[in-house]
Design an enzyme around this catalytic site. Structure first.
Site, PDB file in Angstrom:
ATOM      1  CG  LEU A  35      -8.269  10.432   7.243  1.00 17.43           C
ATOM      2  CD1 LEU A  35      -8.809  11.611   6.382  1.00 17.43           C
ATOM      3  CD2 LEU A  35      -9.183   9.903   8.639  1.00 17.43           C
TER       4      LEU A  35
ATOM      5  CG  HIS B  49      -1.903   0.600   0.920  1.00 13.40           C
ATOM      6  ND1 HIS B  49      -3.193   0.751   1.054  1.00 13.40           N
ATOM      7  CD2 HIS B  49      -2.360   2.412   1.203  1.00 13.40           C
ATOM      8  CE1 HIS B  49      -3.923   2.237   1.317  1.00 13.40           C
ATOM      9  NE2 HIS B  49      -2.691   3.399   0.911  1.00 13.40           N
TER      10      HIS B  49
ATOM     11  CE  LYS C 126      -7.638   1.811  -0.655  1.00 17.37           C
ATOM     12  NZ  LYS C 126      -6.713   2.620   0.027  1.00 17.37           N
TER      13      LYS C 126
ATOM     14  CG  HIS D 120      -9.794   4.700   2.806  1.00 21.44           C
ATOM     15  ND1 HIS D 120      -8.656   5.358   2.887  1.00 21.44           N
ATOM     16  CD2 HIS D 120     -10.857   4.771   4.258  1.00 21.44           C
ATOM     17  CE1 HIS D 120      -8.763   6.017   4.570  1.00 21.44           C
ATOM     18  NE2 HIS D 120     -10.223   5.987   5.091  1.00 21.44           N
TER      19      HIS D 120
ATOM     20  CG  ASN E 205      -4.642   8.569  -3.867  1.00 23.15           C
ATOM     21  OD1 ASN E 205      -4.279   7.668  -4.161  1.00 23.15           O
ATOM     22  ND2 ASN E 205      -5.513   8.902  -2.065  1.00 23.15           N
TER      23      ASN E 205
ATOM     24  CG  HIS F 274      -0.777   6.846  -1.086  1.00 24.50           C
ATOM     25  ND1 HIS F 274      -1.748   7.042  -1.522  1.00 24.50           N
ATOM     26  CD2 HIS F 274      -1.030   6.472   0.316  1.00 24.50           C
ATOM     27  CE1 HIS F 274      -3.244   6.576  -0.808  1.00 24.50           C
ATOM     28  NE2 HIS F 274      -1.705   5.828   0.271  1.00 24.50           N
ATOM     29  CG  LEU F 275       4.995   5.509  -5.580  1.00 23.59           C
ATOM     30  CD1 LEU F 275       5.405   4.845  -6.992  1.00 23.59           C
ATOM     31  CD2 LEU F 275       5.966   5.679  -4.288  1.00 23.59           C
TER      32      LEU F 275
ATOM     33  CG  HIS G 150      -5.274   2.504   5.577  1.00 23.81           C
ATOM     34  ND1 HIS G 150      -6.674   2.563   6.128  1.00 23.81           N
ATOM     35  CD2 HIS G 150      -5.115   3.113   4.416  1.00 23.81           C
ATOM     36  CE1 HIS G 150      -6.780   3.250   5.151  1.00 23.81           C
ATOM     37  NE2 HIS G 150      -6.424   3.417   3.406  1.00 23.81           N
TER      38      HIS G 150
ATOM     39  CG  ASP H 226      -1.821   4.630   4.047  1.00 30.80           C
ATOM     40  OD1 ASP H 226      -1.217   4.895   2.609  1.00 30.80           O
ATOM     41  OD2 ASP H 226      -2.343   5.075   4.595  1.00 30.80           O
TER      42      ASP H 226
HETATM   43  O1  DOR Z   1      -3.541   9.601   5.492  1.00 28.78           O
HETATM   44  C1  DOR Z   1      -4.062   8.905   4.061  1.00 28.78           C
HETATM   45  N1  DOR Z   1      -3.953   9.499   3.618  1.00 28.78           N
HETATM   46  N2  DOR Z   1      -5.084   8.224   4.557  1.00 28.78           N
HETATM   47  C2  DOR Z   1      -5.384   8.089   2.974  1.00 28.78           C
HETATM   48  O2  DOR Z   1      -6.539   7.416   2.617  1.00 28.78           O
HETATM   49  C3  DOR Z   1      -4.992   8.591   1.620  1.00 28.78           C
HETATM   50  C4  DOR Z   1      -3.583   8.972   2.215  1.00 28.78           C
HETATM   51  C5  DOR Z   1      -2.969  10.319   0.591  1.00 28.78           C
HETATM   52  O3  DOR Z   1      -3.094  10.015  -0.187  1.00 28.78           O
HETATM   53  O4  DOR Z   1      -2.889  11.005   1.304  1.00 28.78           O
HETATM   54 ZN    ZN Z   2      -3.561   4.991   1.862  1.00 26.12          ZN
END
Ligand code: DOR
Ligand code: ZN
Length: 354
Positions: free
Chosen positions: A223, A17, A103, A140, A45, A19-20, A178, A251
């Protein structure tokens, strides 16, 4: 796995999991992950989100172009579910190896989730297809209902949505991402092997007090939010249990200082730079170093039906100081820098780099 007091070698881990982001920051954050992980499930996202095959291919290409020379790393792309998503796109994408999962963001639940699903019952055709083809659904797991207390949103999601969903689609492969609560741990442990969960480093280290220590600290806002200490303790037990239903998913979610230091700070903790060191500290404290390899390198690929990596990585007992702030290549002032998780702390394990 060979483990001694001062050194640990394990099969190279994957991050299930991650985020790049995209654009300049992508290059600036990616090397922290490619440095220690072999593969990562890439969150979709972006804005606009990854809802089509061509967007997924384009994003994958930009990631691959940004991988440091000579480093082997495979991004595993995911689709972002919307009310309009076509099941054909998912089926083609999965069968052609473009998507490794889809997702589900309930609408308005977190960063860039305004395109998310408004009602789970509206996309049963999607779930039917995914169940039939064995495509993992990554969730999520929070409700965005403003009437539900922010700390109850995961537990309420499980009761209102996840439990009914799994009853409707009993063979659907699901990763509850998460997880933060005893409720989630219990639910996953008592479900079939088609349900698993990822656990982040930050939810193993902090409870909700971290957000309010001497003032309002957005660095610890993510989150789902961290919960009470009892939940953190249970998460540490679950992660270090060796159970196949729990595996590594950082995450890691970078946001620059200007978006963190704001009256409406973004959710997300950038933990990629010291993720393995962070997890290992927990496994050592829980006297479970011998279970780290299962959590970091085996349970994830086994769940996704992918091969386990054959390279190894070694960490040694050696203090390492986590920088206060990192320049992620945005060429701006410090408001464009990102603070890593554990910033300013000393961690006791270091990755051996040859
Ligand atoms: O803390 C978080 N950041 N939770 C998420 O679900 C998304 C992520 C983000 O893309 O910043
Ligand atoms: Zn995430």
């Amino acid at each position: 796995m060979i483990s001694a007091v001062n050194q640990i070698s394990l099969l190279k881990p994957d991050d299930w999991h991650l985020h790049l982001r995209d654009g300049k920051i992508l290059k600036g954050v990616l090397s922290y992950s490619t440095d220690v992980f072999s593969r990562a499930i890439i969150m979709p996202n972006l804005d606009p989100p990854i809802t089509t095959l061509s967007r997924a291919k384009g994003y994958k290409e930009r990631i691959v172009q940004s991988i440091p020379k000579g480093v082997s790393f495979t991004p595993l792309m995911t689709a972002y579910l919307t009310d309009e998503m076509s099941s054909d796109v998912l089926e083609i994408g999965f069968k052609e190896g473009i998507f490794y999962g889809a997702k589900l963001y309930p609408v308005n639940v977190t960063t860039n989730s305004s395109y998310g699903v408004t009602d789970l019952n509206k996309i049963d055709n999607i779930f039917e297809t995914m169940e039939r083809i064995g495509m993992p659904l990554l969730i999520h797991g929070e409700v965005s209902d403003a009437n539900v207390d922010v700390f109850d949103r995961e537990a309420v999601f499980i009761e209102r949505h996840l439990d009914p969903l799994l009853r409707r689609f009993p063979s659907l492969k699901v990763v509850l991402e998460h997880i933060t609560t005893i409720d989630a741990i219990d639910f996953v442990e008592n479900s079939k092997a088609t349900l698993a969960a990822t656990i982040t480093p930050h939810h193993l280290h902090i409870n909700r007090n971290a957000m309010f220590l001497g003032g309002l600290r957005s660095d610890f806002y993510c989150l789902p939010t961290a919960k009470r200490e009892t939940h953190r303790i249970a998460l540490r037990k679950a992660a270090t249990s060796g159970k196949p239903c729990f595996f590594l998913g950082t995450d890691s979610a970078p946001h620059t200082r200007q978006f963190k230091e704001s009256s409406c700070g973004c959710a997300g903790i950038f933990n990629a730079p010291f993720a393995l060191e962070s997890y290992l500290k927990v496994f050592e404290e829980e006297k479970a170093l011998d279970r780290f390899e299962a959590f970091a390198s085996k349970n994830g690929p086994n769940f996704y039906g992918l091969p386990i990596n054959d390279e190894y990585i070694t960490l040694v007992k050696k203090d390492i100081e986590v920088p206060q702030i990192l320049d992620v290549g945005l060429e701006g002032d410090p408001s464009d820098f990102v603070k890593p998780f554990h910033s300013g702390e000393i961690l006791e394990w270091s990755v051996v780099r040859d």
